[in-house]
Design an enzyme around this catalytic site. Structure first.
Site, PDB file in Angstrom:
ATOM      1  N   ASP A 289       0.868  -1.167   0.000  1.00 26.01           N
ATOM      2  CA  ASP A 289       0.000   0.000   0.000  1.00 26.01           C
ATOM      3  C   ASP A 289       0.918   1.234   0.000  1.00 26.01           C
ATOM      4  O   ASP A 289       2.136   1.133   0.125  1.00 26.01           O
ATOM      5  CB  ASP A 289      -0.961  -0.020   1.204  1.00 26.01           C
TER       6      ASP A 289
HETATM    7  C1  GLC Z   1      -4.353   4.277  -0.204  1.00 20.58           C
HETATM    8  C2  GLC Z   1      -5.258   3.144   0.215  1.00 20.58           C
HETATM    9  C3  GLC Z   1      -5.408   2.069  -0.821  1.00 20.58           C
HETATM   10  C4  GLC Z   1      -5.350   2.682  -2.207  1.00 20.58           C
HETATM   11  C5  GLC Z   1      -3.930   3.210  -2.394  1.00 20.58           C
HETATM   12  C6  GLC Z   1      -3.744   3.866  -3.774  1.00 20.58           C
HETATM   13  O1  GLC Z   1      -3.577   4.704   0.855  1.00 20.58           O
HETATM   14  O2  GLC Z   1      -4.977   2.524   1.464  1.00 20.58           O
HETATM   15  O3  GLC Z   1      -6.676   1.411  -0.576  1.00 20.58           O
HETATM   16  O4  GLC Z   1      -5.645   1.713  -3.200  1.00 20.58           O
HETATM   17  O5  GLC Z   1      -3.568   4.134  -1.384  1.00 20.58           O
HETATM   18  O6  GLC Z   1      -4.532   5.005  -3.881  1.00 20.58           O
END
Ligand code: GLC
Length: 742
Positions: free
Chosen positions: A263
């Site tokens: 993430d």
């Molecule tokens: C965010 C979220 C994740 C998302 C990613 C890209 O922090 O936790 O769910 O897909 O970043 O935007």
């Protein structure tokens, strides 16, 4: 490209070129205004890394995509295209209900169609991968991301996980209109201590296996091409560096062979967690855990080359990671056609087309849950109706992850009222904003500024005091009030945990004042989570939960409150009596001192002294515009032998005067096990539509497979013994029959 050619390509790449495939940056790094974030500020991501990055986030628009991809490939030493990824959570431009609302439809097939629609709109705009479905099981409404989940039940979450992956990917992601799914957030992210975002997660292995992992497994079995790690620690070890979780469980036991992406900045955060001593160790821990892509930090591209050169990390392990990334590009057909479906003409044709709007409207209609209705709904044409409240004209009713959505595309309730002709006596009065300035803290700074600008603009024509007075006057003159209340779209979603589950104070004040003028109130509730509805329950004669309904929300709401469509949604997550009850779910354990009826105060029982045990509205609950009568449950046998089946059935009758849809639910309780078993578990459901006076026998097959669970020794299987069987309209069902599993 054949796998052999792919391997040849891999071996022709230098170490740095391979490592750059493991870098993901936002398009800001590609365009002139470079995003100055941690990585560039730390000098870790340079021009060469960017020019060879394996994937991007956030590039959309067919023309822009084709332009960027063409330039990128011409510059790349091996002309390898980048993967283009985006959060397409509940639609791309045509937005359908947030996932919690999707769960309320109890209709995975419908949501598969919605996911397929989203994939088509996204793919013609250049997207290859969506960071969806989010399949985290949730029991704590304080956590803002319950909005992105399909709820508290593992079986329902499995069905929706499968449906979304199949909708996005189809049979083959290379096909036109299909994109790869990235299931997230692995694992257990939905159980943060205190419901506080990014907080610690402590789960026993049995609980993890029984409740939290099944939906990820379902998504993987449906062919999800990617998995995303979660921010949280799981039992003291951050997921993103957790070898047991990622290698032994995800890739071993669950058999996932696709790409694992961190993430946002989660690899870097291994240092902040206090799990990695420095970025060098963070890179090593994440790479050894099998994380293939570093989202938005320079840890991998700055540390992996040296880790390999010093043999802390084997080049073999690195090659495996890079080959998984190249394989995904190959599966998407990007080596033969790096532009895939990106097509400006197609964009104009499919995005927000009538067919897509119709599907979004149908999904919204089926997501709504009628919690209460004391002869308020459906409305009838001769009544004088006042539509009041901050959502009457609101167009941003699509949830916080609808990043491509545009307000002008959305149909508000007021828009729907102004285009209809059957109801001549409808007036509209906003009354107040969603939030008063004192509560701007409940949304991000940027959203608060947008509200403030709107207030200042509004004040130029009508003061907030006049707005309020107009609403009160409008209510007084009406036969019935439709009061539109709820959460701002940014009050749920990521980093939106809250300790108070009531609607904003300004709205509670409006509710009470309108009630003084006219008690015939129906509350239309916009929300991304279960809320504390005690006050709304006290002042409203009807309550319709519409979640965040999306582009066609206004039309869908109008169709349901006027009776053109009957409400059929059921709660995918318990609505607690108050925040003190959470986390709460219907499938809790009985305990050694259950308090079956907490209205009878019982000492030395598992209960609270100041509130009931039961939620205000339970999982599976929802009303329609008619009434259904259930006969006594009957079982085809009181014994289930291995390899045989049992049938449980009831006769369902529509005893009202309107057609309606009932979601008949089958629950089972395993009365004794090597680990204690929940007081009940949803095992099956059927959505049945009956005309007035029509009746039908609803049959469910019960098999031994349905009774399997993770036993005390960690094995998965059933155990002989007595099983209670319940069939009812929601999880509050008590009466049951029983059979013996032999
Ligand atoms: C965010 C979220 C994740 C998302 C990613 C890209 O922090 O936790 O769910 O897909 O970043 O935007």
């Amino acid at each position: 490209m054949t796998q052999e050619k792919l391997v040849e390509l891999l071996h022709s790449m230098s170490l740095k070129e391979k490592v750059n495939q493991m870098l993901q940056v936002t398009t800001g790094f590609f365009t002139d205004e470079k995003m100055l974030t941690g990585p560039t500020a730390q000098g870790e991501i340079g021009e060469e890394n960017i020019s060879q990055a394996g994937s991007l986030i956030g590039l959309f628009g067919a023309e822009e995509y084709r332009k960027q991809q063409k330039a990128f490939m011409e510059k790349h030493p091996h002309h390898i295209p980048f993967l283009d990824m985006l959060d397409v959570i509940n639609g791309f431009r045509t937005i359908y209900p947030i996932p919690l609302g999707q769960g309320a439809t109890f209709n995975p097939d419908l949501m598969k169609k919605c996911a397929s629609m989203a994939a088509l709109e996204a793919s013609v705009s250049g997207i290859h991968v969506t960071f969806s479905p989010m399949v985290d099981l949730v029991r704590d409404a304080r956590w803002g991301r319950v909005m992105e989940s399909t709820g508290e039940d593992p079986m329902l979450n499995c069905e929706f996980a499968r449906a979304q992956v199949e909708g996005y990917q189809g049979r083959d992601v290379k096909e036109a209109g299909k994109i790869a799914a990235c299931v997230k957030h692995f694992a257990g992210y939905g159980a943060p201590v205190g419901g506080r975002e990014y907080n610690t997660v402590e789960l026993s292995e049995n609980t993890l296996m029984e409740y939290y992992l099944p939906a990820y497994q379902a998504a993987i079995e449906a062919g999800a091409e990617m998995v995303m790690t979660s921010f949280n620690t799981l039992n003291g070890i951050p997921s993103t560096g957790n070898q047991w979780l990622m290698q032994e469980i995800l890739r071993g036991k669950m058999g996932f062979q696709g790409v694992l992406i961190s993430d946002w900045a989660a690899i870097e955060e291994l240092c902040i967690h206090g799990f990695a001593a420095d970025r060098w160790e963070a890179a090593s821990l994440a790479a050894h855990a099998g994380v293939d892509i570093d989202m938005m930090t320079g840890v991998y591209c700055s540390k992996l080359p040296e880790l390999v050169e010093t043999q802390v990390l084997s080049e073999k392990l690195l090659d495996e990671a890079v080959l998984r990334i190249l394989t995904l590009k190959n599966k998407l057909g990007l080596f033969e056609n790096p532009y895939k479906d990106a097509d400006p003409e197609k964009e104009k044709e499919v995005i927000l087309c009538e067919e897509h709007r119709k599907l979004a409207r149908e999904a919204a209609e089926q997501s709504f849950v009628l919690l209460k209705n004391e002869e308020m709904l459906p409305l009838n044409p001769e009544e004088k109706i006042a539509i009041i409240g901050p959502f009457a004209e609101e167009k941003e009713i699509y949830g916080s992850w609808s990043i491509i959505a545009q307000a002008q595309d959305t149909v508000s309730i007021a828009d729907a009222v102004r285009t209809q002709t059957e109801f001549p006596h409808v007036s509209i009065a906003k009354g107040c904003e969603i939030l008063s300035p004192k509560e701007y803290c409940l949304v991000t700074q940027a959203e608060a500024e947008k509200i403030q600008q709107r207030v200042e603009q509004q004040d130029r024509t009508q003061s907030s005091k006049a707005l309020w007075k107009e609403a009160v006057k409008t209510a007084r003159k009406a036969d019935k009030v439709i009061l539109t209340l709820g959460e701002h779209k940014n009050m749920s979603g990521e980093a939106a945990s809250r300790a108070d589950l009531r609607i904003p104070k300004i709205q509670r004040k409006l509710l009470k004042e309108i009630y003084q003028m006219n008690p015939n109130i129906t509350v239309i509730l916009f929300t991304g989570r279960p809320l504390d509805l005690r006050q709304i329950e006290k002042y409203a004669k009807a309550i319709l939960v519409v979640w965040m309904p999306g582009t066609e929300g206004g039309n869908a709401i109008w169709n349901v409150i006027t009776g053109a469509v009957s409400p059929s949604g059921r709660l995918p997550m318990s609505f607690p009596y108050c925040v003190g009850q959470v986390p709460i779910s219907y499938n809790e354990y009985v305990t050694g001192r259950p308090c079956e009826d907490s209205s009878v105060s019982r000492e030395y029982r598992s209960n609270y002294r100041d509130i009931p045990n039961e939620p205000l509205y339970p999982f599976g609950y929802g009303l329609s515009y008619t009434q259904f009568l259930y006969s006594k449950l009957s079982l085809s046998s009181t014994v289930l032998k291995p390899g045989e089946k049992l049938e449980a059935s009831i006769v369902l009758r529509n005893i009202g005067d309107r057609e309606g849809t009932e979601t008949v639910q089958l629950y089972i309780r395993d009365c004794a096990g090597s680990v204690v078993r929940p007081k009940k578990e949803l095992k099956a459901y059927q959505k049945i539509t009956l005309a007035p006076d029509e009746e039908i026998t609803v049959r469910f097959e019960i098999t031994e497979e349905m009774l399997r669970f993770y036993r005390a020794d960690g094995s998965y299987g059933s155990e002989k013994g007595i099983m209670g069987v319940m069939i009812g309209k929601d999880s509050n069902i008590r009466e049951s029959a029983a059979f013996e599993l032999q």
